[in-house]
Design an enzyme around this catalytic site. Structure first.
Site, PDB file in Angstrom:
ATOM      1  N   ASP A 409      13.543 -61.522 -13.546  1.00  0.00           N
ATOM      2  CA  ASP A 409      13.399 -60.955 -12.200  1.00  0.00           C
ATOM      3  C   ASP A 409      14.201 -59.643 -12.126  1.00  0.00           C
ATOM      4  O   ASP A 409      14.945 -59.305 -13.041  1.00  0.00           O
ATOM      5  CB  ASP A 409      13.933 -61.992 -11.198  1.00  0.00           C
ATOM      6  CG  ASP A 409      13.666 -61.588  -9.751  1.00  0.00           C
ATOM      7  OD1 ASP A 409      12.719 -60.832  -9.509  1.00  0.00           O
ATOM      8  OD2 ASP A 409      14.416 -62.053  -8.875  1.00  0.00           O
ATOM      9  N   GLU A 412      12.643 -54.107 -12.304  1.00  0.00           N
ATOM     10  CA  GLU A 412      11.867 -52.868 -12.044  1.00  0.00           C
ATOM     11  C   GLU A 412      12.487 -51.657 -12.735  1.00  0.00           C
ATOM     12  O   GLU A 412      11.714 -50.765 -13.099  1.00  0.00           O
ATOM     13  CB  GLU A 412      11.749 -52.637 -10.535  1.00  0.00           C
ATOM     14  CG  GLU A 412      10.833 -53.634  -9.847  1.00  0.00           C
ATOM     15  CD  GLU A 412      11.367 -55.061  -9.846  1.00  0.00           C
ATOM     16  OE1 GLU A 412      12.605 -55.229  -9.768  1.00  0.00           O
ATOM     17  OE2 GLU A 412      10.568 -55.993  -9.969  1.00  0.00           O
ATOM     18  N   ASP A 484       8.022 -60.650  -3.727  1.00  0.00           N
ATOM     19  CA  ASP A 484       8.497 -61.236  -2.467  1.00  0.00           C
ATOM     20  C   ASP A 484       7.506 -61.041  -1.325  1.00  0.00           C
ATOM     21  O   ASP A 484       7.686 -60.184  -0.453  1.00  0.00           O
ATOM     22  CB  ASP A 484       9.863 -60.633  -2.111  1.00  0.00           C
ATOM     23  CG  ASP A 484      10.905 -61.013  -3.151  1.00  0.00           C
ATOM     24  OD1 ASP A 484      10.644 -61.936  -3.952  1.00  0.00           O
ATOM     25  OD2 ASP A 484      11.982 -60.390  -3.164  1.00  0.00           O
TER      26      ASP A 484
HETATM   27  C1  GLC Z   1      14.178 -61.810  -5.853  1.00  0.00           C
HETATM   28  C2  GLC Z   1      12.958 -62.549  -6.401  1.00  0.00           C
HETATM   29  C3  GLC Z   1      12.879 -63.917  -5.782  1.00  0.00           C
HETATM   30  C4  GLC Z   1      14.155 -64.667  -6.049  1.00  0.00           C
HETATM   31  C5  GLC Z   1      15.355 -63.896  -5.530  1.00  0.00           C
HETATM   32  C6  GLC Z   1      16.676 -64.543  -5.897  1.00  0.00           C
HETATM   33  O1  GLC Z   1      14.016 -61.553  -4.514  1.00  0.00           O
HETATM   34  O2  GLC Z   1      11.782 -61.832  -6.203  1.00  0.00           O
HETATM   35  O3  GLC Z   1      11.760 -64.612  -6.287  1.00  0.00           O
HETATM   36  O4  GLC Z   1      14.107 -65.929  -5.447  1.00  0.00           O
HETATM   37  O5  GLC Z   1      15.346 -62.587  -6.062  1.00  0.00           O
HETATM   38  O6  GLC Z   1      16.825 -64.657  -7.260  1.00  0.00           O
END
Ligand code: GLC
Length: 816
Positions: A409, A412, A484
């Protein structure tokens, strides 16, 4: 008034004109050209154009004002074996032609402009006469003449499936709670497909800088693609079918390798399940309620202060034991791994990163730091081979603990307040690069490092990686989800387009946070989203911190029943879905497919994006509005069976169909042999027996097949799989079904075939298997106890036939 005074406006006009003309320069006249094998170099007055004939259907075009060409390796394009060129180059008075048996490129000389034609001389795509290719400072752009094309692709873009009339930017961005028109988002796929007069072509713009795509937005002259820096380097890919365009694009940038079969099961996530007792309670609830589930996720709270590759010892005192218990219950655990490494001298990953020189730096050599969950962090330079290797090996500990899936995650890359400054430096695989070049590649390279590391650490097991950011080619390493989103009807609707766009860009294994990430869904919205999720390649519920519970049972009994029904249906469909994954792995086919992909000759499909095909046989028309209990569905050419009622609908037609809360409109193309398995609580809980073949007769001849392998190892790449072919011949008074193993290098556990032939209006004569009459069983229950037999169920108009799957070829005949 003096003469000189009169000249002032003229000067002013000249100054203004000069200001405008310092913008773009456009490719000018051809002066000469030379051919070396499959490479044709064309000299123009102000640039050089290099054309590489990659194959009969794919040409690479590079335009360089400095007459030098990139020497860095593309992170997307696989080393392509150049086949002996069949291209014939001809020099004519005012044009040069380069022709293969499939594709002809005409290059007009004054000025240099490119036009692609198919073998029959039909125009596919041509440069805009006035602009063609141009550059301004570091910017490059290519303008093509606009007709009535439809456009598809560009990855996980918002807005509609058909990109016509819109403009987009590629710059991977972390936008929590994005809007339904927001652009750019997490992924960059500078690849699109044009469909012009029924013929499809693809363009892959192999440039990782911030880029722009315009498909007739604010103009009626051109569609264009350009970037703020980097080369004008693109591949023109001929179809004419959209299937061929995508297949060839897959040969260029790679396709998804088959993931572990368990990752096709239902996945449950939230930010965050902890401590251990909560995770175990979650697992127990799934099993107690008999709601199938394969994967449970641990979000950032499992870590010690958000330090990746560590455990919080209070919340998870014995992770290995916990994971073993969960494994024994059939659960696989996936954990989140972000790129930011906490700046903490006592943290082993930080220490190793420093010692190994693995972090991104400023031009003066100081290490860049940005803030994410752990506070100040350093960031691995995934464009450095040694760093990819190092990071990949960091998975050793959690793999030894028994973690099965890895969720990348924030790649980007995202930092609080934005992203890295432009001047941050990268290794660029030894070539050196700055953030402007590497930004869009960062997520894919992180996923690559994860995939390669996990694959080495757990040899001969398919890794499951899920990534938020990516670039063209990310499918070689990872599944993708759309970030998200929001618990709203608009977002449910939007997620269909985003996934369809990903599929049309080579990223077949994709999905969205079912139920929505931000805010809380109503029970109805969640149930409708589960119904849709059952037909998305990645089927995962996820929600944000501090939102209410979002499990299949969180919305009361009535909704639990509906949610369970669709999760169960997903498991029943797994043999069919796994076959669709195989089609993606081998032919780059989307799993969730826009109708235009299957029916490109039908203009009614060009803009259709509120219904889709799941694999090549199922038509899904999700409900995406509150209190909606019916909707319009478009049925393309052919006959369609309502999955729920067996009612037949003849396309092309538009119909209003019923969709009470517990029903997603779902249709089967007639002539289909739909392989299903019994409901199980997780993939591989018990051997698939019987393999159920639901047959939807259609007059005439039809063929289907089923791919199977062990679902977990890479042995399939050595040929260890089975393909069973089904041939269906339906006449007025006779149905003939031939089941034949056409590849037989994998043997599933012993099982029966249970054929369930739909819409059989009257009881037939005794069914025959290989010429021998089968015994008639009294009813389904009686048939279950038999090895061989048949029975007819008059009320449901179903004919059942059962026999062991033990022969290379079996023939069934039913006469009425
Ligand atoms: C980001 C991710 C989400 C995750 C959060 C905490 O917002 O896109 O899926 O739950 O981080 O890790």
């Amino acid at each position: 008034m003096s003469k000189s005074f009169l000249l002032i406006p003229v000067f002013l006009t000249l100054i203004v004109l000069r200001a405008y003309s310092t913008g773009y320069q456009f490719l000018s006249d051809v002066t000469n050209f030379e051919q070396t094998n499959n490479v044709i170099k064309i000299q123009c007055q102000n640039a050089e154009v290099r054309i590489t004939v990659i194959s009969d259907d794919v040409f690479r075009i590079e335009v360089s004002p400095s007459r030098t060409f990139r020497d860095d390796k593309s992170y997307s394009v696989l080393p392509v074996g150049i086949s002996p060129s069949q291209a014939i180059v001809k020099d004519r008075l005012d044009e040069i032609t380069i022709a293969t048996p499939e594709l002809t490129l005409n290059i007009k000389k004054k000025p240099c402009r490119l036009a692609f034609f198919d073998r029959a001389g039909n125009l596919l795509c041509k440069d805009h006469d006035a602009f063609g290719t141009g550059w301004s400072g570091t910017r490059v752009c290519c303008w093509k003449e606009l007709h009535d094309e439809s456009f598809y692709g560009l990855g996980e873009k918002t807005r509609g499936l058909n990109k016509r009339g819109n403009a987009f930017i590629m710059w991977n961005s972390d936008i929590p709670g994005y809007t339904p028109t927001q652009d750019p988002l997490y992924q960059s796929h500078p690849f699109f497909i044009g469909l012009y007069q029924g013929r499809g072509f693809g363009i892959f713009f192999d440039n990782s800088y911030r880029s722009q795509f315009n498909f007739g937005a604010g103009n009626d002259q051109f569609f264009s693609f350009g970037a703020e820096d980097g080369p004008m380097d693109y591949y023109f890919i001929f179809g004419p079918s959209l299937k061929k365009v995508l297949e060839r694009y897959g040969q260029l940038v790679g396709t998804m390798p088959l993931p572990p079969k368990w990752s096709l099961g239902y996945q449950q996530c939230r930010w965050s399940y902890y401590p251990e007792s909560e995770v175990i309670a979650l697992a127990n609830t799934f099993r107690a309620k008999q709601i199938p589930c394969d994967v449970i996720y641990l979000d950032i709270h499992y870590m010690d202060g958000y330090r990746v590759f560590t455990w919080d010892n209070h919340r998870f005192p014995a992770p290995k034991k916990m994971l073993e218990n969960l494994r024994n219950m059939g659960f696989k655990v996936a954990v989140i791994i972000d790129p930011g490494i906490k700046v903490d001298p006592n943290y082993w990953v930080y220490q190793q990163g420093l010692e190994g020189n693995h972090f991104c730096k400023y031009p003066d050599g100081t290490i860049y730091q940005g803030q994410v969950w752990p506070g100040w962090c350093h960031f691995p330079d995934f464009s450095k081979p040694a760093t990819r290797e190092w990071f990949g090996q960091l998975y050793r500990g959690i793999i030894d603990d028994g973690v099965m899936g890895f969720w990348n995650d924030m790649n980007e890359p995202a930092t609080w307040g934005g992203t890295f400054p432009d001047i941050v430096q990268f290794d660029g695989d030894g070539k050196g690069a700055d953030h402007l070049k590497m930004h869009n590649l960062y997520g894919m390279l992180m996923a690559r490092s994860s995939y390669e590391g996990v694959r080495q650490l757990r040899p001969n097991q398919r890794p499951f990686i899920l990534t938020r950011a990516g670039f063209s080619g990310v499918q070689r390493y990872s599944a993708v989800w759309t970030g998200d989103n929001v618990a709203s009807w608009e977002h449910l609707r939007l997620s269909i387009n985003m996934c369809l766009g990903l599929g049309m860009s080579g990223v077949a294994f994709c999905g969205m946070d079912v139920g929505g990430f931000m805010e809380a869904p109503t029970p109805e919205l969640y149930a409708r989203w589960v119904q849709l999720g059952a037909f998305t390649p990645l089927f995962r519920t996820h929600t944000c911190i501090d939102t209410p519970d979002q499990e299949p049972w969180s919305f009361g009994d009535r909704f639990e029943e509906i949610n369970k029904k669709y999760i169960q249906l997903r498991y029943q469909l797994l043999p069919y879905l796994y076959h669709a994954f195989y089609q993606s792995a081998t032919q780059n086919m989307p799993i969730m497919r826009p109708l235009v992909y299957e029916f490109q000759d039908d203009p009614r499909t060009y803009w259709l994006d509120d219904q889709f095909m799941f694999g090549d046989k199922l038509l899904i028309a999700p409900i995406y509005q509150a209190n909606q209990t019916s909707r319009k569905v478009y049925f393309p050419q052919g006959e369609w069976y309502d999955f729920w009622t067996d009612e037949k609908i003849m396309g092309p037609a538009e119909r209003l169909v019923d969709a009470p809360l517990d029903k997603i409109p779902l249709f089967v193309k007639s002539g289909t042999v739909l392989p299903l398995q019994p409901i199980m609580q997780y993939v591989g809980q018990f051997p698939v027996d019987p393999m159920i073949l639901q047959i939807y007769p259609s007059l005439g001849n039809n063929r289907d097949s089923l791919y199977e392998d062990d679902g977990i190892s890479f042995d399939y790449q050595k040929g260890h799989y089975r393909i069973t072919q089904f041939e269906l011949l339906v006449e007025q008074k006779r149905i003939n079904i031939t089941i034949r193993r056409i590849v037989d290098h994998y043997t599933p556990e012993q099982r029966s075939f249970l054929l369930k032939v739909h819409a059989i209006m009257a009881k037939p004569r005794p069914a025959k298997l290989d010429g021998q009459a089968l015994l008639e069983a009294r009813n389904m229950e009686a048939l279950q106890a038999e090895k061989f037999g048949w029975t007819y169920h008059a009320a449901d108009k179903l004919l059942y036939m059962k026999f062991p799957d033990e022969r290379q070829k079996a023939n069934l005949e039913v006469i009425f």
